[in-house]
Scaffold this motif. Structure first.
Motif, PDB file in Angstrom:
ATOM      1  N   SER A  70      -5.366  -2.462   6.682  1.00 56.06           N
ATOM      2  CA  SER A  70      -5.852  -3.320   6.731  1.00 56.06           C
ATOM      3  C   SER A  70      -7.230  -3.472   8.207  1.00 56.06           C
ATOM      4  O   SER A  70      -6.243  -2.796   8.944  1.00 56.06           O
ATOM      5  CB  SER A  70      -5.696  -4.240   5.922  1.00 56.06           C
ATOM      6  OG  SER A  70      -5.080  -5.226   7.011  1.00 56.06           O
ATOM      7  N   TYR A  89      -6.344   1.305  -0.138  1.00 54.57           N
ATOM      8  CA  TYR A  89      -5.483   0.105  -1.332  1.00 54.57           C
ATOM      9  C   TYR A  89      -5.062   1.257  -2.364  1.00 54.57           C
ATOM     10  O   TYR A  89      -3.995   1.004  -2.805  1.00 54.57           O
ATOM     11  CB  TYR A  89      -5.748  -1.393  -0.996  1.00 54.57           C
ATOM     12  CG  TYR A  89      -4.922  -1.954  -1.695  1.00 54.57           C
ATOM     13  CD1 TYR A  89      -3.513  -1.978  -0.518  1.00 54.57           C
ATOM     14  CD2 TYR A  89      -4.794  -2.179  -2.817  1.00 54.57           C
ATOM     15  CE1 TYR A  89      -2.957  -2.650  -1.119  1.00 54.57           C
ATOM     16  CE2 TYR A  89      -4.134  -3.565  -3.034  1.00 54.57           C
ATOM     17  CZ  TYR A  89      -2.847  -3.751  -2.170  1.00 54.57           C
ATOM     18  OH  TYR A  89      -1.348  -4.201  -2.390  1.00 54.57           O
ATOM     19  N   VAL A 143      -8.138  -6.967  -2.611  1.00 53.56           N
ATOM     20  CA  VAL A 143      -6.841  -6.709  -3.572  1.00 53.56           C
ATOM     21  C   VAL A 143      -6.528  -7.251  -4.048  1.00 53.56           C
ATOM     22  O   VAL A 143      -5.924  -7.099  -5.405  1.00 53.56           O
ATOM     23  CB  VAL A 143      -5.285  -6.617  -2.264  1.00 53.56           C
ATOM     24  CG1 VAL A 143      -4.099  -6.940  -3.139  1.00 53.56           C
ATOM     25  CG2 VAL A 143      -5.499  -5.555  -0.549  1.00 53.56           C
ATOM     26  N   GLU A 184       0.405  -1.555   0.181  1.00 59.95           N
ATOM     27  CA  GLU A 184       0.183   0.487  -0.230  1.00 59.95           C
ATOM     28  C   GLU A 184       1.306   1.534  -0.296  1.00 59.95           C
ATOM     29  O   GLU A 184       0.563   2.276  -0.427  1.00 59.95           O
ATOM     30  CB  GLU A 184      -0.651   0.109   1.537  1.00 59.95           C
ATOM     31  CG  GLU A 184      -1.681   0.444   1.068  1.00 59.95           C
ATOM     32  CD  GLU A 184      -3.063   0.549   2.611  1.00 59.95           C
ATOM     33  OE1 GLU A 184      -4.247   0.053   1.731  1.00 59.95           O
ATOM     34  OE2 GLU A 184      -2.870   0.758   3.335  1.00 59.95           O
TER      35      GLU A 184
END
Lengths: 218, 313
Positions: free
Chosen positions: B29, B21, B183, A71
Motif C-alpha cells: 500500500s 489487494y 480494504v 495481502e
C-alpha cells in the motif's frame, strides 16, 4: 483585503518564528497526538495474531497497519482486526479461520510464513527456533452446547482436521482438546460444521470449536 | 492538464493498490509500497516504529534513506501527485453547486488580482531590498524558512510514539485510512466481514480532510518531514527565464505564477511567499505563465531563483 492581512501578519508578534495562531494549531495538534498515544492505555481485547506476532507488546510497537501481511497470506486468513476488539487493535492483523487455517505456508513458501517474511517493520518476527508446532497462536476451545458431537451426532471433523493430533475423542466419541499439544493453527475451526449443520443452534455466530487467544501473562 | 492528472493519478494509484489487494498481489500500500520484500516504507512509519520499539529495523532504515533521497530529488512531489488526501479534500466542495463554486473562485481571483497589482506597483527596488533584508533577521518571515505548526505536530507524533510505545500517527493517518476504508469495504462486500470500523474509518478520514481545511499545509507530519528534508531540494525547482517573464522583460505587473500556486509560493519574488521547499511540483505556475517563462528543469542553470539565498541564513 488579503493585502491588508499580509501587512497585519508581518507586524504580529511571533513565537519561534510562528504566529500565535500557527503556534496554537501546532501545539494543539501535538497535544492531540499525545492524547491518541494515551489510547494505548485503554485495555484492548487479546486477539489471535499471525505467526511472529505473539509478543504482543513488541508487535503493537511496530505494526503500522499497512495490510501487507493480509495481502500476501496465501490462505487469505489474515484480516484487519475489528474496532470492537479495541482501538489499538483496529486494522492490526488478526486471524480468521472461516475458510482455511495457518500452516506456516508449508506448501507456499517451504514452511516460512509469508506474512513474517513480508512484514516491513518486523512486527511479525519469528524467534530463533520457532516452528509451526511450538508457536502458540492460540488454543482451540470447544463449546459443548453448540458442538454437534456433544449432541452425540458422531461428528469428528475437527479431530480429523487437526494436524497435531491435539484433539481426541472421549469414551462417548466427543472431541476433547489437548491444550498442551494445540498450537491454535485453526484447522479444527475451519473444518467445524456446527454453524451450517446445527440449524437448531441460535444466538451464536461462532463455530463450536474456536481458537482463542492465549491469556496474557500479567 | 496537470490539474486533471493530479486528480487522476492518486485515484489510479489507489485503484491499482485495491486491485492488487483483491488479487493478493504483493504490491503493498502507500504505507509500504513495493513488490514483496523490496518495498519502501512510509518514512514516518519507519521513524515512529523504531522510536516506539526502541530497536533498529533494517528495512525501516533503508526505507528512510530511500525516502530522504527521493525528497531531496523531488521535494514534496508526493503531496502534489500521489497522496490521496488532496483529492479527497475536494469532497468539501461536493455539496456546493458548480456555478456557486465558479462565482466564488472568480471573486477570489478578482480580489487577489486587485491586491496583487497594487502590491506590484507600490514596490520599488529599494522597497524590495528592504523587505528582503527585513526578512533575513525578522521573526515574522521565519515561518517561511524554519518551523510551522506541522513541525510541532511531527514533534508530538515522534514524542508520543516514543512514550506510549506504538506508532501513534498510523491510527489516524489519512493515507492509511484511505486504503483501510477500501480494504474494509472490500471485506464487507466480499466476505461479509461486518465491523463498526467500516463506518468509523471513513468518518475519521472525512473529518481530517474536510473539516481541517489546512491539513496538508498546517497539520500533516509527513508534509513536515518533506518540507524539512526538501529544504535541500535543488532539482525540478520552478525557474524563471527573465527574458520571457513579462515583469522583467516588459515591466508589466503580472503575478500569475503566485496566484495559481496552491502552496502560496511566489516564484517571481520568492521572498514574498512560502519557502520554495513547500513546492509540490504541481506545474501550475509553469502552465499559467502567460510568457511561458517558467520551467522546472532537472538542474537549474547558474542564474537560479533567489529562494535559496533568502532563507538559507
Amino acid at each position: 483585503m488579503s493585502h491588508e492581512e499580509k501587512h497585519g501578519a508581518s507586524s504580529e508578534k511571533t513565537y519561534a518564528g510562528m504566529t500565535r495562531r500557527t503556534l496554537c494549531l501546532g501545539a494543539g495538534g501535538a497535544a492531540v497526538m499525545l492524547a491518541i498515544g494515551g489510547v494505548g492505555a485503554i485495555p484492548a481485547q487479546a486477539v489471535v495474531r499471525p505467526p511472529g506476532g505473539q509478543d504482543e507488546g513488541d508487535f503493537i510497537s511496530k505494526c503500522i497497519r499497512c495490510n501487507e501481511c493480509a495481502e500476501v497470506c496465501p490462505h487469505h486468513i489474515i484480516r484487519p482486526a475489528h474496532l470492537e476488539s479495541g482501538i489499538l487493535n483496529f486494522r492490526a492483523p488478526t486471524l480468521n479461520f472461516d475458510n482455511a487455517y495457518c500452516d506456516w505456508c508449508a506448501e507456499d513458501n517451504g514452511g516460512v510464513p509469508l506474512c513474517v517474511e513480508m512484514c516491513p517493520t518486523q512486527a511479525l518476527i519469528t524467534p530463533e527456533g520457532a516452528t509451526f508446532e511450538n508457536t502458540i497462536l492460540g488454543v482451540a476451545e470447544i463449546n459443548t452446547t453448540t458442538c454437534l458431537a456433544y449432541r452425540l451426532t458422531g461428528c469428528r471433523d475437527c479431530v480429523d482436521a487437526c494436524p497435531l493430533e491435539a484433539i481426541s475423542l472421549d469414551s462417548e466419541n466427543r472431541p476433547v482438546v489437548d491444550t498442551a499439544l494445540c498450537n491454535g493453527c485453526g484447522a479444527c475451526e475451519a473444518a467445524c460444521v456446527s454453524l451450517q449443520a446445527g440449524s437448531v443452534v441460535s444466538s451464536t455466530d461462532e463455530r463450536a470449536i474456536k481458537v482463542r487467544p492465549v491469556a496474557k501473562e500479567a | 492538464m496537470s490539474k486533471k492528472l493530479r486528480i487522476a493519478i492518486p485515484i489510479i494509484v489507489m485503484a491499482m493498490l485495491a486491485v492488487a489487494y483483491a488479487l493478493h498481489l504483493p504490491l503493498g500500500s502507500l504505507s509500504n509500497f513495493g513488490w514483496e520484500t523490496i518495498s519502501v516504507l512510509c518514512p514516518l512509519g519507519a521513524l515512529t516504529t523504531m522510536l516506539a520499539s526502541k530497536t533498529l529495523i533494517p528495512h525501516a532504515l533503508i526505507s528512510l534513506v530511500i525516502a530522504v533521497v527521493a525528497i531531496l530529488l523531488l521535494g514534496r512531489a508526493f503531496c502534489g501527485w500521489i497522496c490521496p488526501t488532496p483529492v479527497l479534500s475536494r469532497l468539501r466542495y461536493a455539496f456546493t453547486s458548480k456555478s456557486k463554486l465558479k462565482a466564488k473562485e472568480e471573486v477570489a481571483a478578482a480580489q487577489d488580482n486587485a491586491g496583487q497589482s497594487s502590491d506590484k506597483i507600490e514596490l520599488t527596488d529599494a522597497d524590495r531590498a528592504l523587505l528582503k533584508s527585513a526578512c533575513r533577521g525578522h521573526g515574522s518571515c521565519a515561518s517561511k524558512g524554519t518551523l510551522d505548526s506541522r513541525h510541532l505536530v511531527l514533534g508530538g507524533t515522534l514524542l508520543s510514539a516514543a512514550i506510549f510505545g506504538f506508532p501513534v500517527f498510523c491510527l489516524i493517518c489519512p493515507i492509511g485510512l484511505t486504503f483501510a476504508t477500501i480494504v474494509l469495504l472490500m471485506l464487507l462486500f466480499g466476505v461479509g466481514d461486518l465491523t463498526l470500523g467500516v463506518i468509523v474509518a471513513p468518518i475519521i478520514l472525512l473529518i481530517e480532510v474536510v473539516f481541517f481545511r489546512k491539513w496538508c499545509s498546517h497539520i500533516c507530519p509527513l508534509s513536515a518531514i518533506m518540507s524539512l528534508v526538501g529544504k535541500a531540494n535543488r532539482t525540478f525547482v520552478p525557474t524563471i527565464d527573465d527574458s520571457k517573464c513579462l515583469e522583467t522583460s516588459k515591466g508589466v505587473a503580472c503575478g500569475k505564477c503566485s496566484q495559481v500556486c496552491e502552496v502560496k509560493i511566489d516564484p517571481r519574488h520568492p521572498e514574498l511567499g512560502s519557502h520554495m521547499s513547500e513546492c509540490i511540483k504541481c506545474r501550475a505556475c509553469v502552465e499559467a505563465c502567460p510568457g511561458h517563462a517558467i520551467s522546472m528543469p532537472l538542474i537549474a542553470r547558474a542564474k537560479k531563483l533567489e529562494a535559496g539565498d533568502v532563507t538559507e541564513q
